[in-house]
Design an enzyme around this catalytic site. Structure first.
Site, short mmCIF file in Angstrom:
data_model
loop_
_atom_site.label_atom_id
_atom_site.label_comp_id
_atom_site.label_asym_id
_atom_site.label_seq_id
_atom_site.Cartn_x
_atom_site.Cartn_y
_atom_site.Cartn_z
N HIS A 1 25.02 98.30 75.06
CA HIS A 1 24.12 97.33 74.43
C HIS A 1 23.70 97.76 73.03
CE1 HIS A 1 20.79 94.59 73.74
NE2 HIS A 1 21.43 93.80 74.56
N LEU B 1 26.46 96.67 70.86
CA LEU B 1 26.42 95.22 70.72
C LEU B 1 25.34 94.82 69.71
CD1 LEU B 1 27.15 92.31 71.51
CD2 LEU B 1 25.44 92.50 73.34
N HIS B 2 24.18 95.42 69.82
CA HIS B 2 23.08 95.12 68.89
C HIS B 2 23.52 95.35 67.44
CE1 HIS B 2 19.18 95.08 66.96
NE2 HIS B 2 19.27 96.36 66.68
N LEU B 3 24.16 96.50 67.18
CA LEU B 3 24.63 96.79 65.82
C LEU B 3 25.65 95.75 65.35
CD1 LEU B 3 24.96 100.68 66.03
CD2 LEU B 3 23.16 99.35 64.89
#
Length: 189
Positions: A26, A29-31
C-alpha cells in the site's frame, strides 16, 4: 467510474507477515497515486475481517477504476520490488450485479497528550489542570489498519480503514492518494 478491477494477492512468505507485505504494498501504491496525481483509482480489501483487536485487512488489495486509469497506474511499474511477493490479476470488468460500499479512512483522537498540550496553550493552564480535563484514555478503534510511514515527517502512523455498509447503487466521487474516499463507492463482490 469504477468499471474494472485488479486483484493483487499476497503470496505466503516465511520471512514476512501478510500485514508487513500489505503495508509495503500500500505504501508503494500511495507513492504511485501521488506521482500520477489521479483521483480515479480506489481500493478495497475483499478479505477484511472485523474481530475487535484481531481485525485485519486480509491478503488481497483490490484496485478499482476505469480500465484506462488502471492501465496508467500499471504502466508506472509501481510493483517493482514486490513482484516476488504478490500475484496480480489482469484488469477485469466488474461483475454486472454487484453491491457497492464506501471504503474510507477513519481517524481517532487517540493522543490525549496532544489534546492536553493544545488545551494548555489555548487556555494557559498547567499540566495538572489539563490532565483533569483530558484523562489518559485515548479512543481505540476496532478497525483494521495499515502501518505507514509519513514521507514528510518520517513518523509511523496507523491508517485505520472502514468498509462502509453495502449499498444497492453506486455513489460518484473522487479517491484520495490512499485510494480511499468519504463519498465515492467501489463495487463489492
Amino acid at each position: 467510474m469504477t468499471t474494472h478491477c485488479i486483484d493483487i494477492t499476497l503470496r505466503p512468505d516465511p520471512e514476512f507477515s501478510p500485514a508487513h507485505l500489505l503495508n509495503a504494498l500500500h505504501a508503494q501504491l500511495h507513492l504511485a497515486l501521488v506521482q500520477l496525481g489521479t483521483s480515479d483509482v480506489g481500493v478495497s480489501f475483499p478479505g477484511f475481517i472485523l474481530r475487535g483487536e484481531h481485525s485485519h485487512l486480509g491478503t488481497t488489495l483490490r484496485l478499482h477504476g476505469a480500465a484506462s486509469a488502471l492501465q496508467r497506474l500499471q504502466a508506472l511499474s509501481w510493483l517493482r520490488g514486490m513482484r516476488d511477493h504478490v500475484k496480480t490479476s489482469e484488469a477485469a470488468p466488474v461483475p454486472v450485479h454487484t453491491q457497492h460500499r464506501v471504503v474510507r479512512r477513519v481517524q481517532a483522537k487517540s493522543s490525549p497528550e496532544r489534546s492536553r498540550r493544545r488545551l494548555m496553550r489555548r487556555l494557559e493552564i498547567d499540566e495538572a489542570q489539563a490532565l483533569q480535563r483530558i484523562p489518559d484514555q485515548g479512543r481505540r478503534l476496532a478497525l483494521p489498519y495499515l502501518r505507514l510511514q509519513s514521507a514528510s515527517k518520517g513518523q509511523v502512523f496507523r491508517l485505520f480503514i472502514e468498509h462502509g455498509p453495502l449499498l444497492d447503487t453506486p455513489s460518484p466521487g473522487s479517491f484520495g492518494t490512499y485510494g480511499l474516499s468519504t463519498q465515492a463507492t467501489i463495487p463489492w463482490f
